[in-house]
Design a protein around this motif. Structure first.
Motif, short mmCIF file in Angstrom:
data_model
loop_
_atom_site.label_atom_id
_atom_site.label_comp_id
_atom_site.label_asym_id
_atom_site.label_seq_id
_atom_site.Cartn_x
_atom_site.Cartn_y
_atom_site.Cartn_z
N GLN A 95 33.49 47.43 30.64
CA GLN A 95 32.99 46.47 31.61
C GLN A 95 32.24 47.13 32.76
OE1 GLN A 95 36.55 44.22 32.70
NE2 GLN A 95 35.73 42.51 31.54
N HIS A 109 44.74 37.30 41.62
CA HIS A 109 46.12 36.88 41.30
C HIS A 109 47.13 37.61 42.17
CE1 HIS A 109 44.98 34.24 38.19
NE2 HIS A 109 44.58 35.15 37.35
N GLN A 110 46.89 38.89 42.41
CA GLN A 110 47.83 39.66 43.25
C GLN A 110 47.82 39.10 44.68
OE1 GLN A 110 50.06 41.71 42.34
NE2 GLN A 110 49.41 42.39 40.31
N GLY A 139 39.42 51.08 25.08
CA GLY A 139 39.73 51.85 26.28
C GLY A 139 39.81 50.95 27.48
N ASP A 163 37.69 42.10 35.17
CA ASP A 163 39.15 42.02 34.95
C ASP A 163 39.92 42.44 36.18
OD1 ASP A 163 38.79 41.16 32.43
OD2 ASP A 163 39.26 43.06 31.43
N LYS A 174 40.67 38.28 21.51
CA LYS A 174 40.17 38.83 22.77
C LYS A 174 40.87 40.12 23.13
CE LYS A 174 39.65 34.26 24.81
NZ LYS A 174 40.39 33.35 25.66
N SER A 175 41.98 40.38 22.43
CA SER A 175 42.87 41.38 22.96
C SER A 175 42.56 42.82 22.56
CB SER A 175 44.30 41.04 22.58
OG SER A 175 44.34 40.68 21.23
N HIS A 176 41.75 43.02 21.57
CA HIS A 176 41.46 44.39 21.19
C HIS A 176 40.28 44.89 21.98
CE1 HIS A 176 41.31 47.94 18.75
NE2 HIS A 176 40.04 47.75 18.56
N TYR A 177 40.49 45.88 22.77
CA TYR A 177 39.36 46.37 23.54
C TYR A 177 39.36 47.89 23.57
CZ TYR A 177 42.89 46.14 27.25
OH TYR A 177 44.02 46.25 27.99
N SER A 184 49.64 36.87 37.74
CA SER A 184 49.14 38.25 37.79
C SER A 184 49.70 39.08 36.65
CB SER A 184 49.47 38.89 39.14
OG SER A 184 50.82 39.30 39.18
N LYS A 241 47.03 36.57 20.79
CA LYS A 241 48.23 36.64 21.63
C LYS A 241 48.37 35.41 22.52
CE LYS A 241 47.80 41.65 21.54
NZ LYS A 241 46.55 41.69 20.75
N ASP A 293 44.67 50.96 23.63
CA ASP A 293 43.54 50.56 22.77
C ASP A 293 43.96 50.44 21.31
OD1 ASP A 293 43.84 53.22 22.30
OD2 ASP A 293 41.74 53.76 22.62
N PRO A 310 46.25 45.64 17.31
CA PRO A 310 44.80 45.39 17.33
C PRO A 310 44.36 44.11 16.62
CG PRO A 310 45.37 47.20 15.85
CD PRO A 310 46.61 46.87 16.60
N GLN A 348 42.44 40.27 38.60
CA GLN A 348 43.77 40.77 38.94
C GLN A 348 43.97 40.80 40.46
OE1 GLN A 348 47.54 42.17 38.20
NE2 GLN A 348 46.14 41.30 36.73
N VAL A 356 47.02 43.84 28.95
CA VAL A 356 46.53 43.45 27.63
C VAL A 356 45.94 42.06 27.76
CG1 VAL A 356 47.28 42.79 25.32
CG2 VAL A 356 48.20 44.86 26.38
N LYS A 357 44.76 41.89 27.22
CA LYS A 357 44.13 40.56 27.28
C LYS A 357 44.77 39.65 26.26
CE LYS A 357 39.67 40.78 29.29
NZ LYS A 357 38.32 40.21 29.17
N ASP A 373 44.91 35.66 24.33
CA ASP A 373 44.02 34.59 23.92
C ASP A 373 44.43 33.25 24.52
OD1 ASP A 373 42.38 35.95 21.52
OD2 ASP A 373 44.40 36.74 21.66
#
Lengths: 588, 184
Positions: free
Chosen positions: B19, B84-85, B14, B77, B9-12, A309, A301, A293, A297, B81, A315-316, A318
């Motif tokens: 979700q 995709h797996q 925990g 999410d 989008k990437s900062h979340y 996969s 990306k 987290d 930040p 996954q 990590v999400k 963009d």
């Protein structure tokens, strides 16, 4: 054209047709027909290892140093179960392997026959795919399919389990054909819109960083060339994972060093503070991200990966781009060049200034000693004395591995072979044997620890049999150093079973195997000793006695963020003891 | 959530914490070869995913194709996954998220054994008619009902039968297919 032959003959014919020159293996009851065929031909060279685990790691070293598919041949039961670690290792590090296992005859399967095990059941989760061949007429097709699956898309290990009666049975052999696989068609060419979007984002970046990984190496030498071109064209800083070292030259000024748990201060801080991250063939592993987290930040990306996969797993990102690294970088370069974007030069200048400030921390510095050999110093000298040679480096797993990654600098891909994902102690010596076999004239060094080297020491005998002059450079501190370091960090310095009380005399051990043994414990003698090791014709075990209690820094303690790194120079014992919080303690 | 729209989008906050858990029906078309089901369920157990329902049988004999229908739960999410797996498995032709692509038709068959005498027995038979359950086996002391429908209907039927002398239940799990003319 279909030819009639036995299953065992088909194995050799298929290996021939696939261009295989070397295989690593160990005979046993259930593969005797294949060994009989091996005996009656000369094209394919078989390397007899001393334990099947060694065959798999040797095949990995062979594959990683050449870019070819590595091949192993083992018997049923214990032969197959001994192969499991190497298969898992190859799966985690995406190394293309074909492992052929013997199986008890079909009518005995499920009968608890002698040396029977459920090989396809056991290896299902540790291979990319596996087959039990029950009909000899399927065998040739499956053998060729196996090579395709192993190397296509994200590479990985495959197992072909062949019952003994199928090896004896006669059937039709078909050669490799270019017919498209029925179901497995990984995407290699990227979506052009995504690439264009990525280039636009890269061009707007004020604080960009390239974060590259093993995918660049796996994509082939062209990918490394294209990466170099793109990085130089943009002028952006670049860091890499453990797996990706060598894709970009470490001697270049845009190189920040490795990132992650034991990465450099500048690499990790650049990752934390960047505004645009370009991930190329890297999978955001927990060793890289630290606390999720708090991972980078403020950045947008871009992620290029051949495996969908791997995208958005930890990590999400963009801008996800599914495709082969080389294809994608080629497109990026073309679009970048055609646009020749106006970059924010002023912003980039201050970004580099910031990076230089982090570099000035000299995070890899350590307290030098005139009395004992510091492990970092040993690697520095090894690098200085071998860098102008044609050298390949493998490692075992632990502190020595991290020091090797920090202090041995790679300018070319496929020169560095280490067990990254699985972290397999005992990997380095057999991998060095595989690499040496592929590059008989080169200098191949296994940088080892005193504990790891004992895990596959039996392969020393293999090196002698095939005149493979590998050098094993042991950083001997008499501890499982990384275990001890974690016990100091996490468990109140209670060093539970991490000290090896009765290590062998490595010089005598070397001699017992027919190697040359050397020892050095004085920093003043080190250079001469390393030179002597390099000049020695055959294999050498070099017992380098190093400071026993040195620890590996810098370090991101588990559960901490990139900007909470511990630097070796300013860490007191107390700080080490309290560096990891309660939450971090449960992490690995 | 009243968060300002993040730049990236990437900062979340925990992993997974932000979700909600959703239920999804996945339809997986596979080559019907030995071990293919083991690959699919091994993937679920090995990576810690849930299976609420699973059905599998060969659906196109001449092509040796089977359809595996899995009802699973997870955050969006995690579901992504999982897909995709699954797609990484070599014998898999395609994976469709039927829930996501529109309301899927989902049906299940159950065999339900109920025993009892007197009023309860008559009541069980009367309720069975309402649910259009068929009697497929009977004696003076028991019925075996066959009922098909949405899982919720079967749940309801079982709940009522529990009060009327339910002995045991066997269910097939969900078979699902997308609506409309296109193949799923």
């Amino acid at each position: 054209m279909a030819r009639t032959m036995t299953g065992a003959e088909m194995v050799l014919a298929a290996l021939n047709d696939q261009g295989v020159e070397h295989i690593f293996g160990y005979p046993g009851g259930a593969v005797l027909p294949i060994y009989d065929e091996l005996f009656q031909q000369e094209r394919i060279k078989h390397i007899l290892v001393r334990q099947e685990g060694g065959a798999l790691h040797a095949a990995e070293g062979y594959a990683r140093s050449t870019g070819k598919v590595g091949v192993a041949l083992v018997t049923s039961g214990p032969g197959a179960t001994n192969a499991v670690t190497g298969l898992t290792d190859a799966l985690m590090d995406s190394i293309p392997l074909v492992c052929i296992t013997g199986q008890v005859p079909t009518h005995l399967i499920g009968n608890d026959a002698f040396q029977e095990c459920d090989t396809v059941g056991i290896t299902r989760p540790c291979t990319k795919h596996n087959w039990l061949v029950k009909n000899v007429n399927d065998l040739a097709r499956i053998l060729h399919e196996a090579f395709y699956i192993a190397k296509a898309g994200r590479p990985g290990p495959v197992v072909i389990d062949i019952p003994k009666d199928v090896q004896f049975a006669t059937g039709n052999y078909v050669g490799p054909s270019n017919i498209a696989h029925k179901t497995y068609k990984p995407r290699v060419k990227p979506d052009q819109n995504a690439v264009r979007e990525a280039v636009e984002l890269m061009a707007r970046a004020k604080k960009p960083v390239f974060y590259t990984g093993g995918g660049v190496i796996n994509s082939g030498p062209k990918a490394s060339q294209l990466l170099r071109e793109l990085v130089r064209l943009t002028g952006y800083p670049i860091t890499s994972t453990l797996m990706g070292l060598g894709a970009y030259p470490a001697s270049d000024k845009q190189w920040l060093g490795m990132l992650g748990m034991h990465g450099t201060y500048e690499a990790n801080f650049a990752m934390h503070d960047c505004d645009v991250m370009i991930a190329v063939g890297a999978r955001f592993d927990d060793r890289i991200t630290g606390r999720l987290d708090a991972f980078s930040p403020g950045s947008q990306k871009i992620q290029i990966d051949i495996d969908p996969s791997s995208i958005n797993k930890n990590v999400k990102v963009d801008i996800p781009i599914v495709g082969d690294v080389a294809y994608t970088l080629e497109d990026m370069l073309r679009i970048w060049k055609s646009k020749s974007p106006q970059l924010d030069k002023a912003a980039h200048k201050s970004w580099w200034k910031q990076i230089d400030g982090w570099r000035a921390k000299k995070s890899l510095s350590y307290k030098p000693s005139r009395d004992v050999i510091m492990p970092q110093y040993a690697i520095e000298r090894l690098f200085a004395l071998t860098k102008d040679r044609d050298a390949y480096i493998t490692t075992e797993v632990g502190q020595h591995q991290m020091w090797a990654a920090q202090f041995y600098h790679f300018d070319e891909p496929n020169r560095w072979m280490t067990s990254g994902g699985l972290g397999t102690m005992g990997y380095g010596l057999p991998a060095a044997i595989g690499a040496q076999l592929a590059h008989p004239k080169s200098l191949v060094i296994d940088i080892a620890g005193d504990a790891s080297i004992l895990m596959n020491i039996q392969e020393a005998s293999t090196a002698v049999q095939y005149d493979l002059p590998v050098k094993v450079f042991i950083l001997n501190n008499q501890y499982m150093g990384m275990v001890r370091q974690w016990q100091q960090l996490l468990h109140g310095n209670r060093l539970s079973h991490s000290y090896t009380e009765s290590l062998p005399d490595f010089v005598k051990l070397a001699e017992a195997y027919g190697w040359t043994g050397m020892r050095c414990d004085n920093p003043d003698d080190l250079d001469d000793a390393i030179r002597a090791m390099i000049e020695t014709k055959g294999p050498v075990i070099f017992d380098c006695r190093v400071a026993n209690l040195a620890n590996c820094f810098p370090m991101i303690p588990s559960g901490k963020a990139h900007n909470e790194m511990l630097l070796g120079s300013d860490v007191s014992d107390d700080e080490v003891g309290s560096a990891i919080g309660e939450e971090g303690k449960v992490l690995v | 959530m009243n968060m300002a729209k993040p730049v990236s989008k990437s900062h979340y906050v925990g992993p997974g914490a932000a979700q909600a858990i959703v239920s999804r029906t996945l339809s997986i078309l596979v080559d019907n070869e030995p071990g293919v089901l083991a690959r699919v369920i091994g993937l679920f157990s090995g990576r810690g995913y849930n299976i609420d329902s699973l059905t599998v049988t060969e659906t196109e004999h001449e092509k040796h194709l089977s359809r595996i229908t899995i009802v699973t739960r997870g955050t969006p999410d995690v579901i992504e996954q999982i897909k995709h797996q699954l797609e990484r498995l070599i014998p898999i032709h395609r994976v469709r998220d039927l829930t996501n692509e529109g309301v899927a038709l989902e049906r299940e068959l159950a065999l339900i054994k109920v025993s009892g005498k007197g009023d309860k027995r008559i009541e069980a038979l009367r309720i069975a008619e309402i649910f259009r359950a068929k009697v497929v086996d009977t004696s003076t002391e028991h019925f075996v009902f066959e009922v098909t429908g949405k899982p919720s209907k079967i749940e309801e039927f079982i709940a009522i039968m529990t009060e009327l002398g339910l002995v045991e239940v066997s269910r097939t799990g969900i078979a699902a297919i997308g609506r409309g003319p296109a193949s799923s």
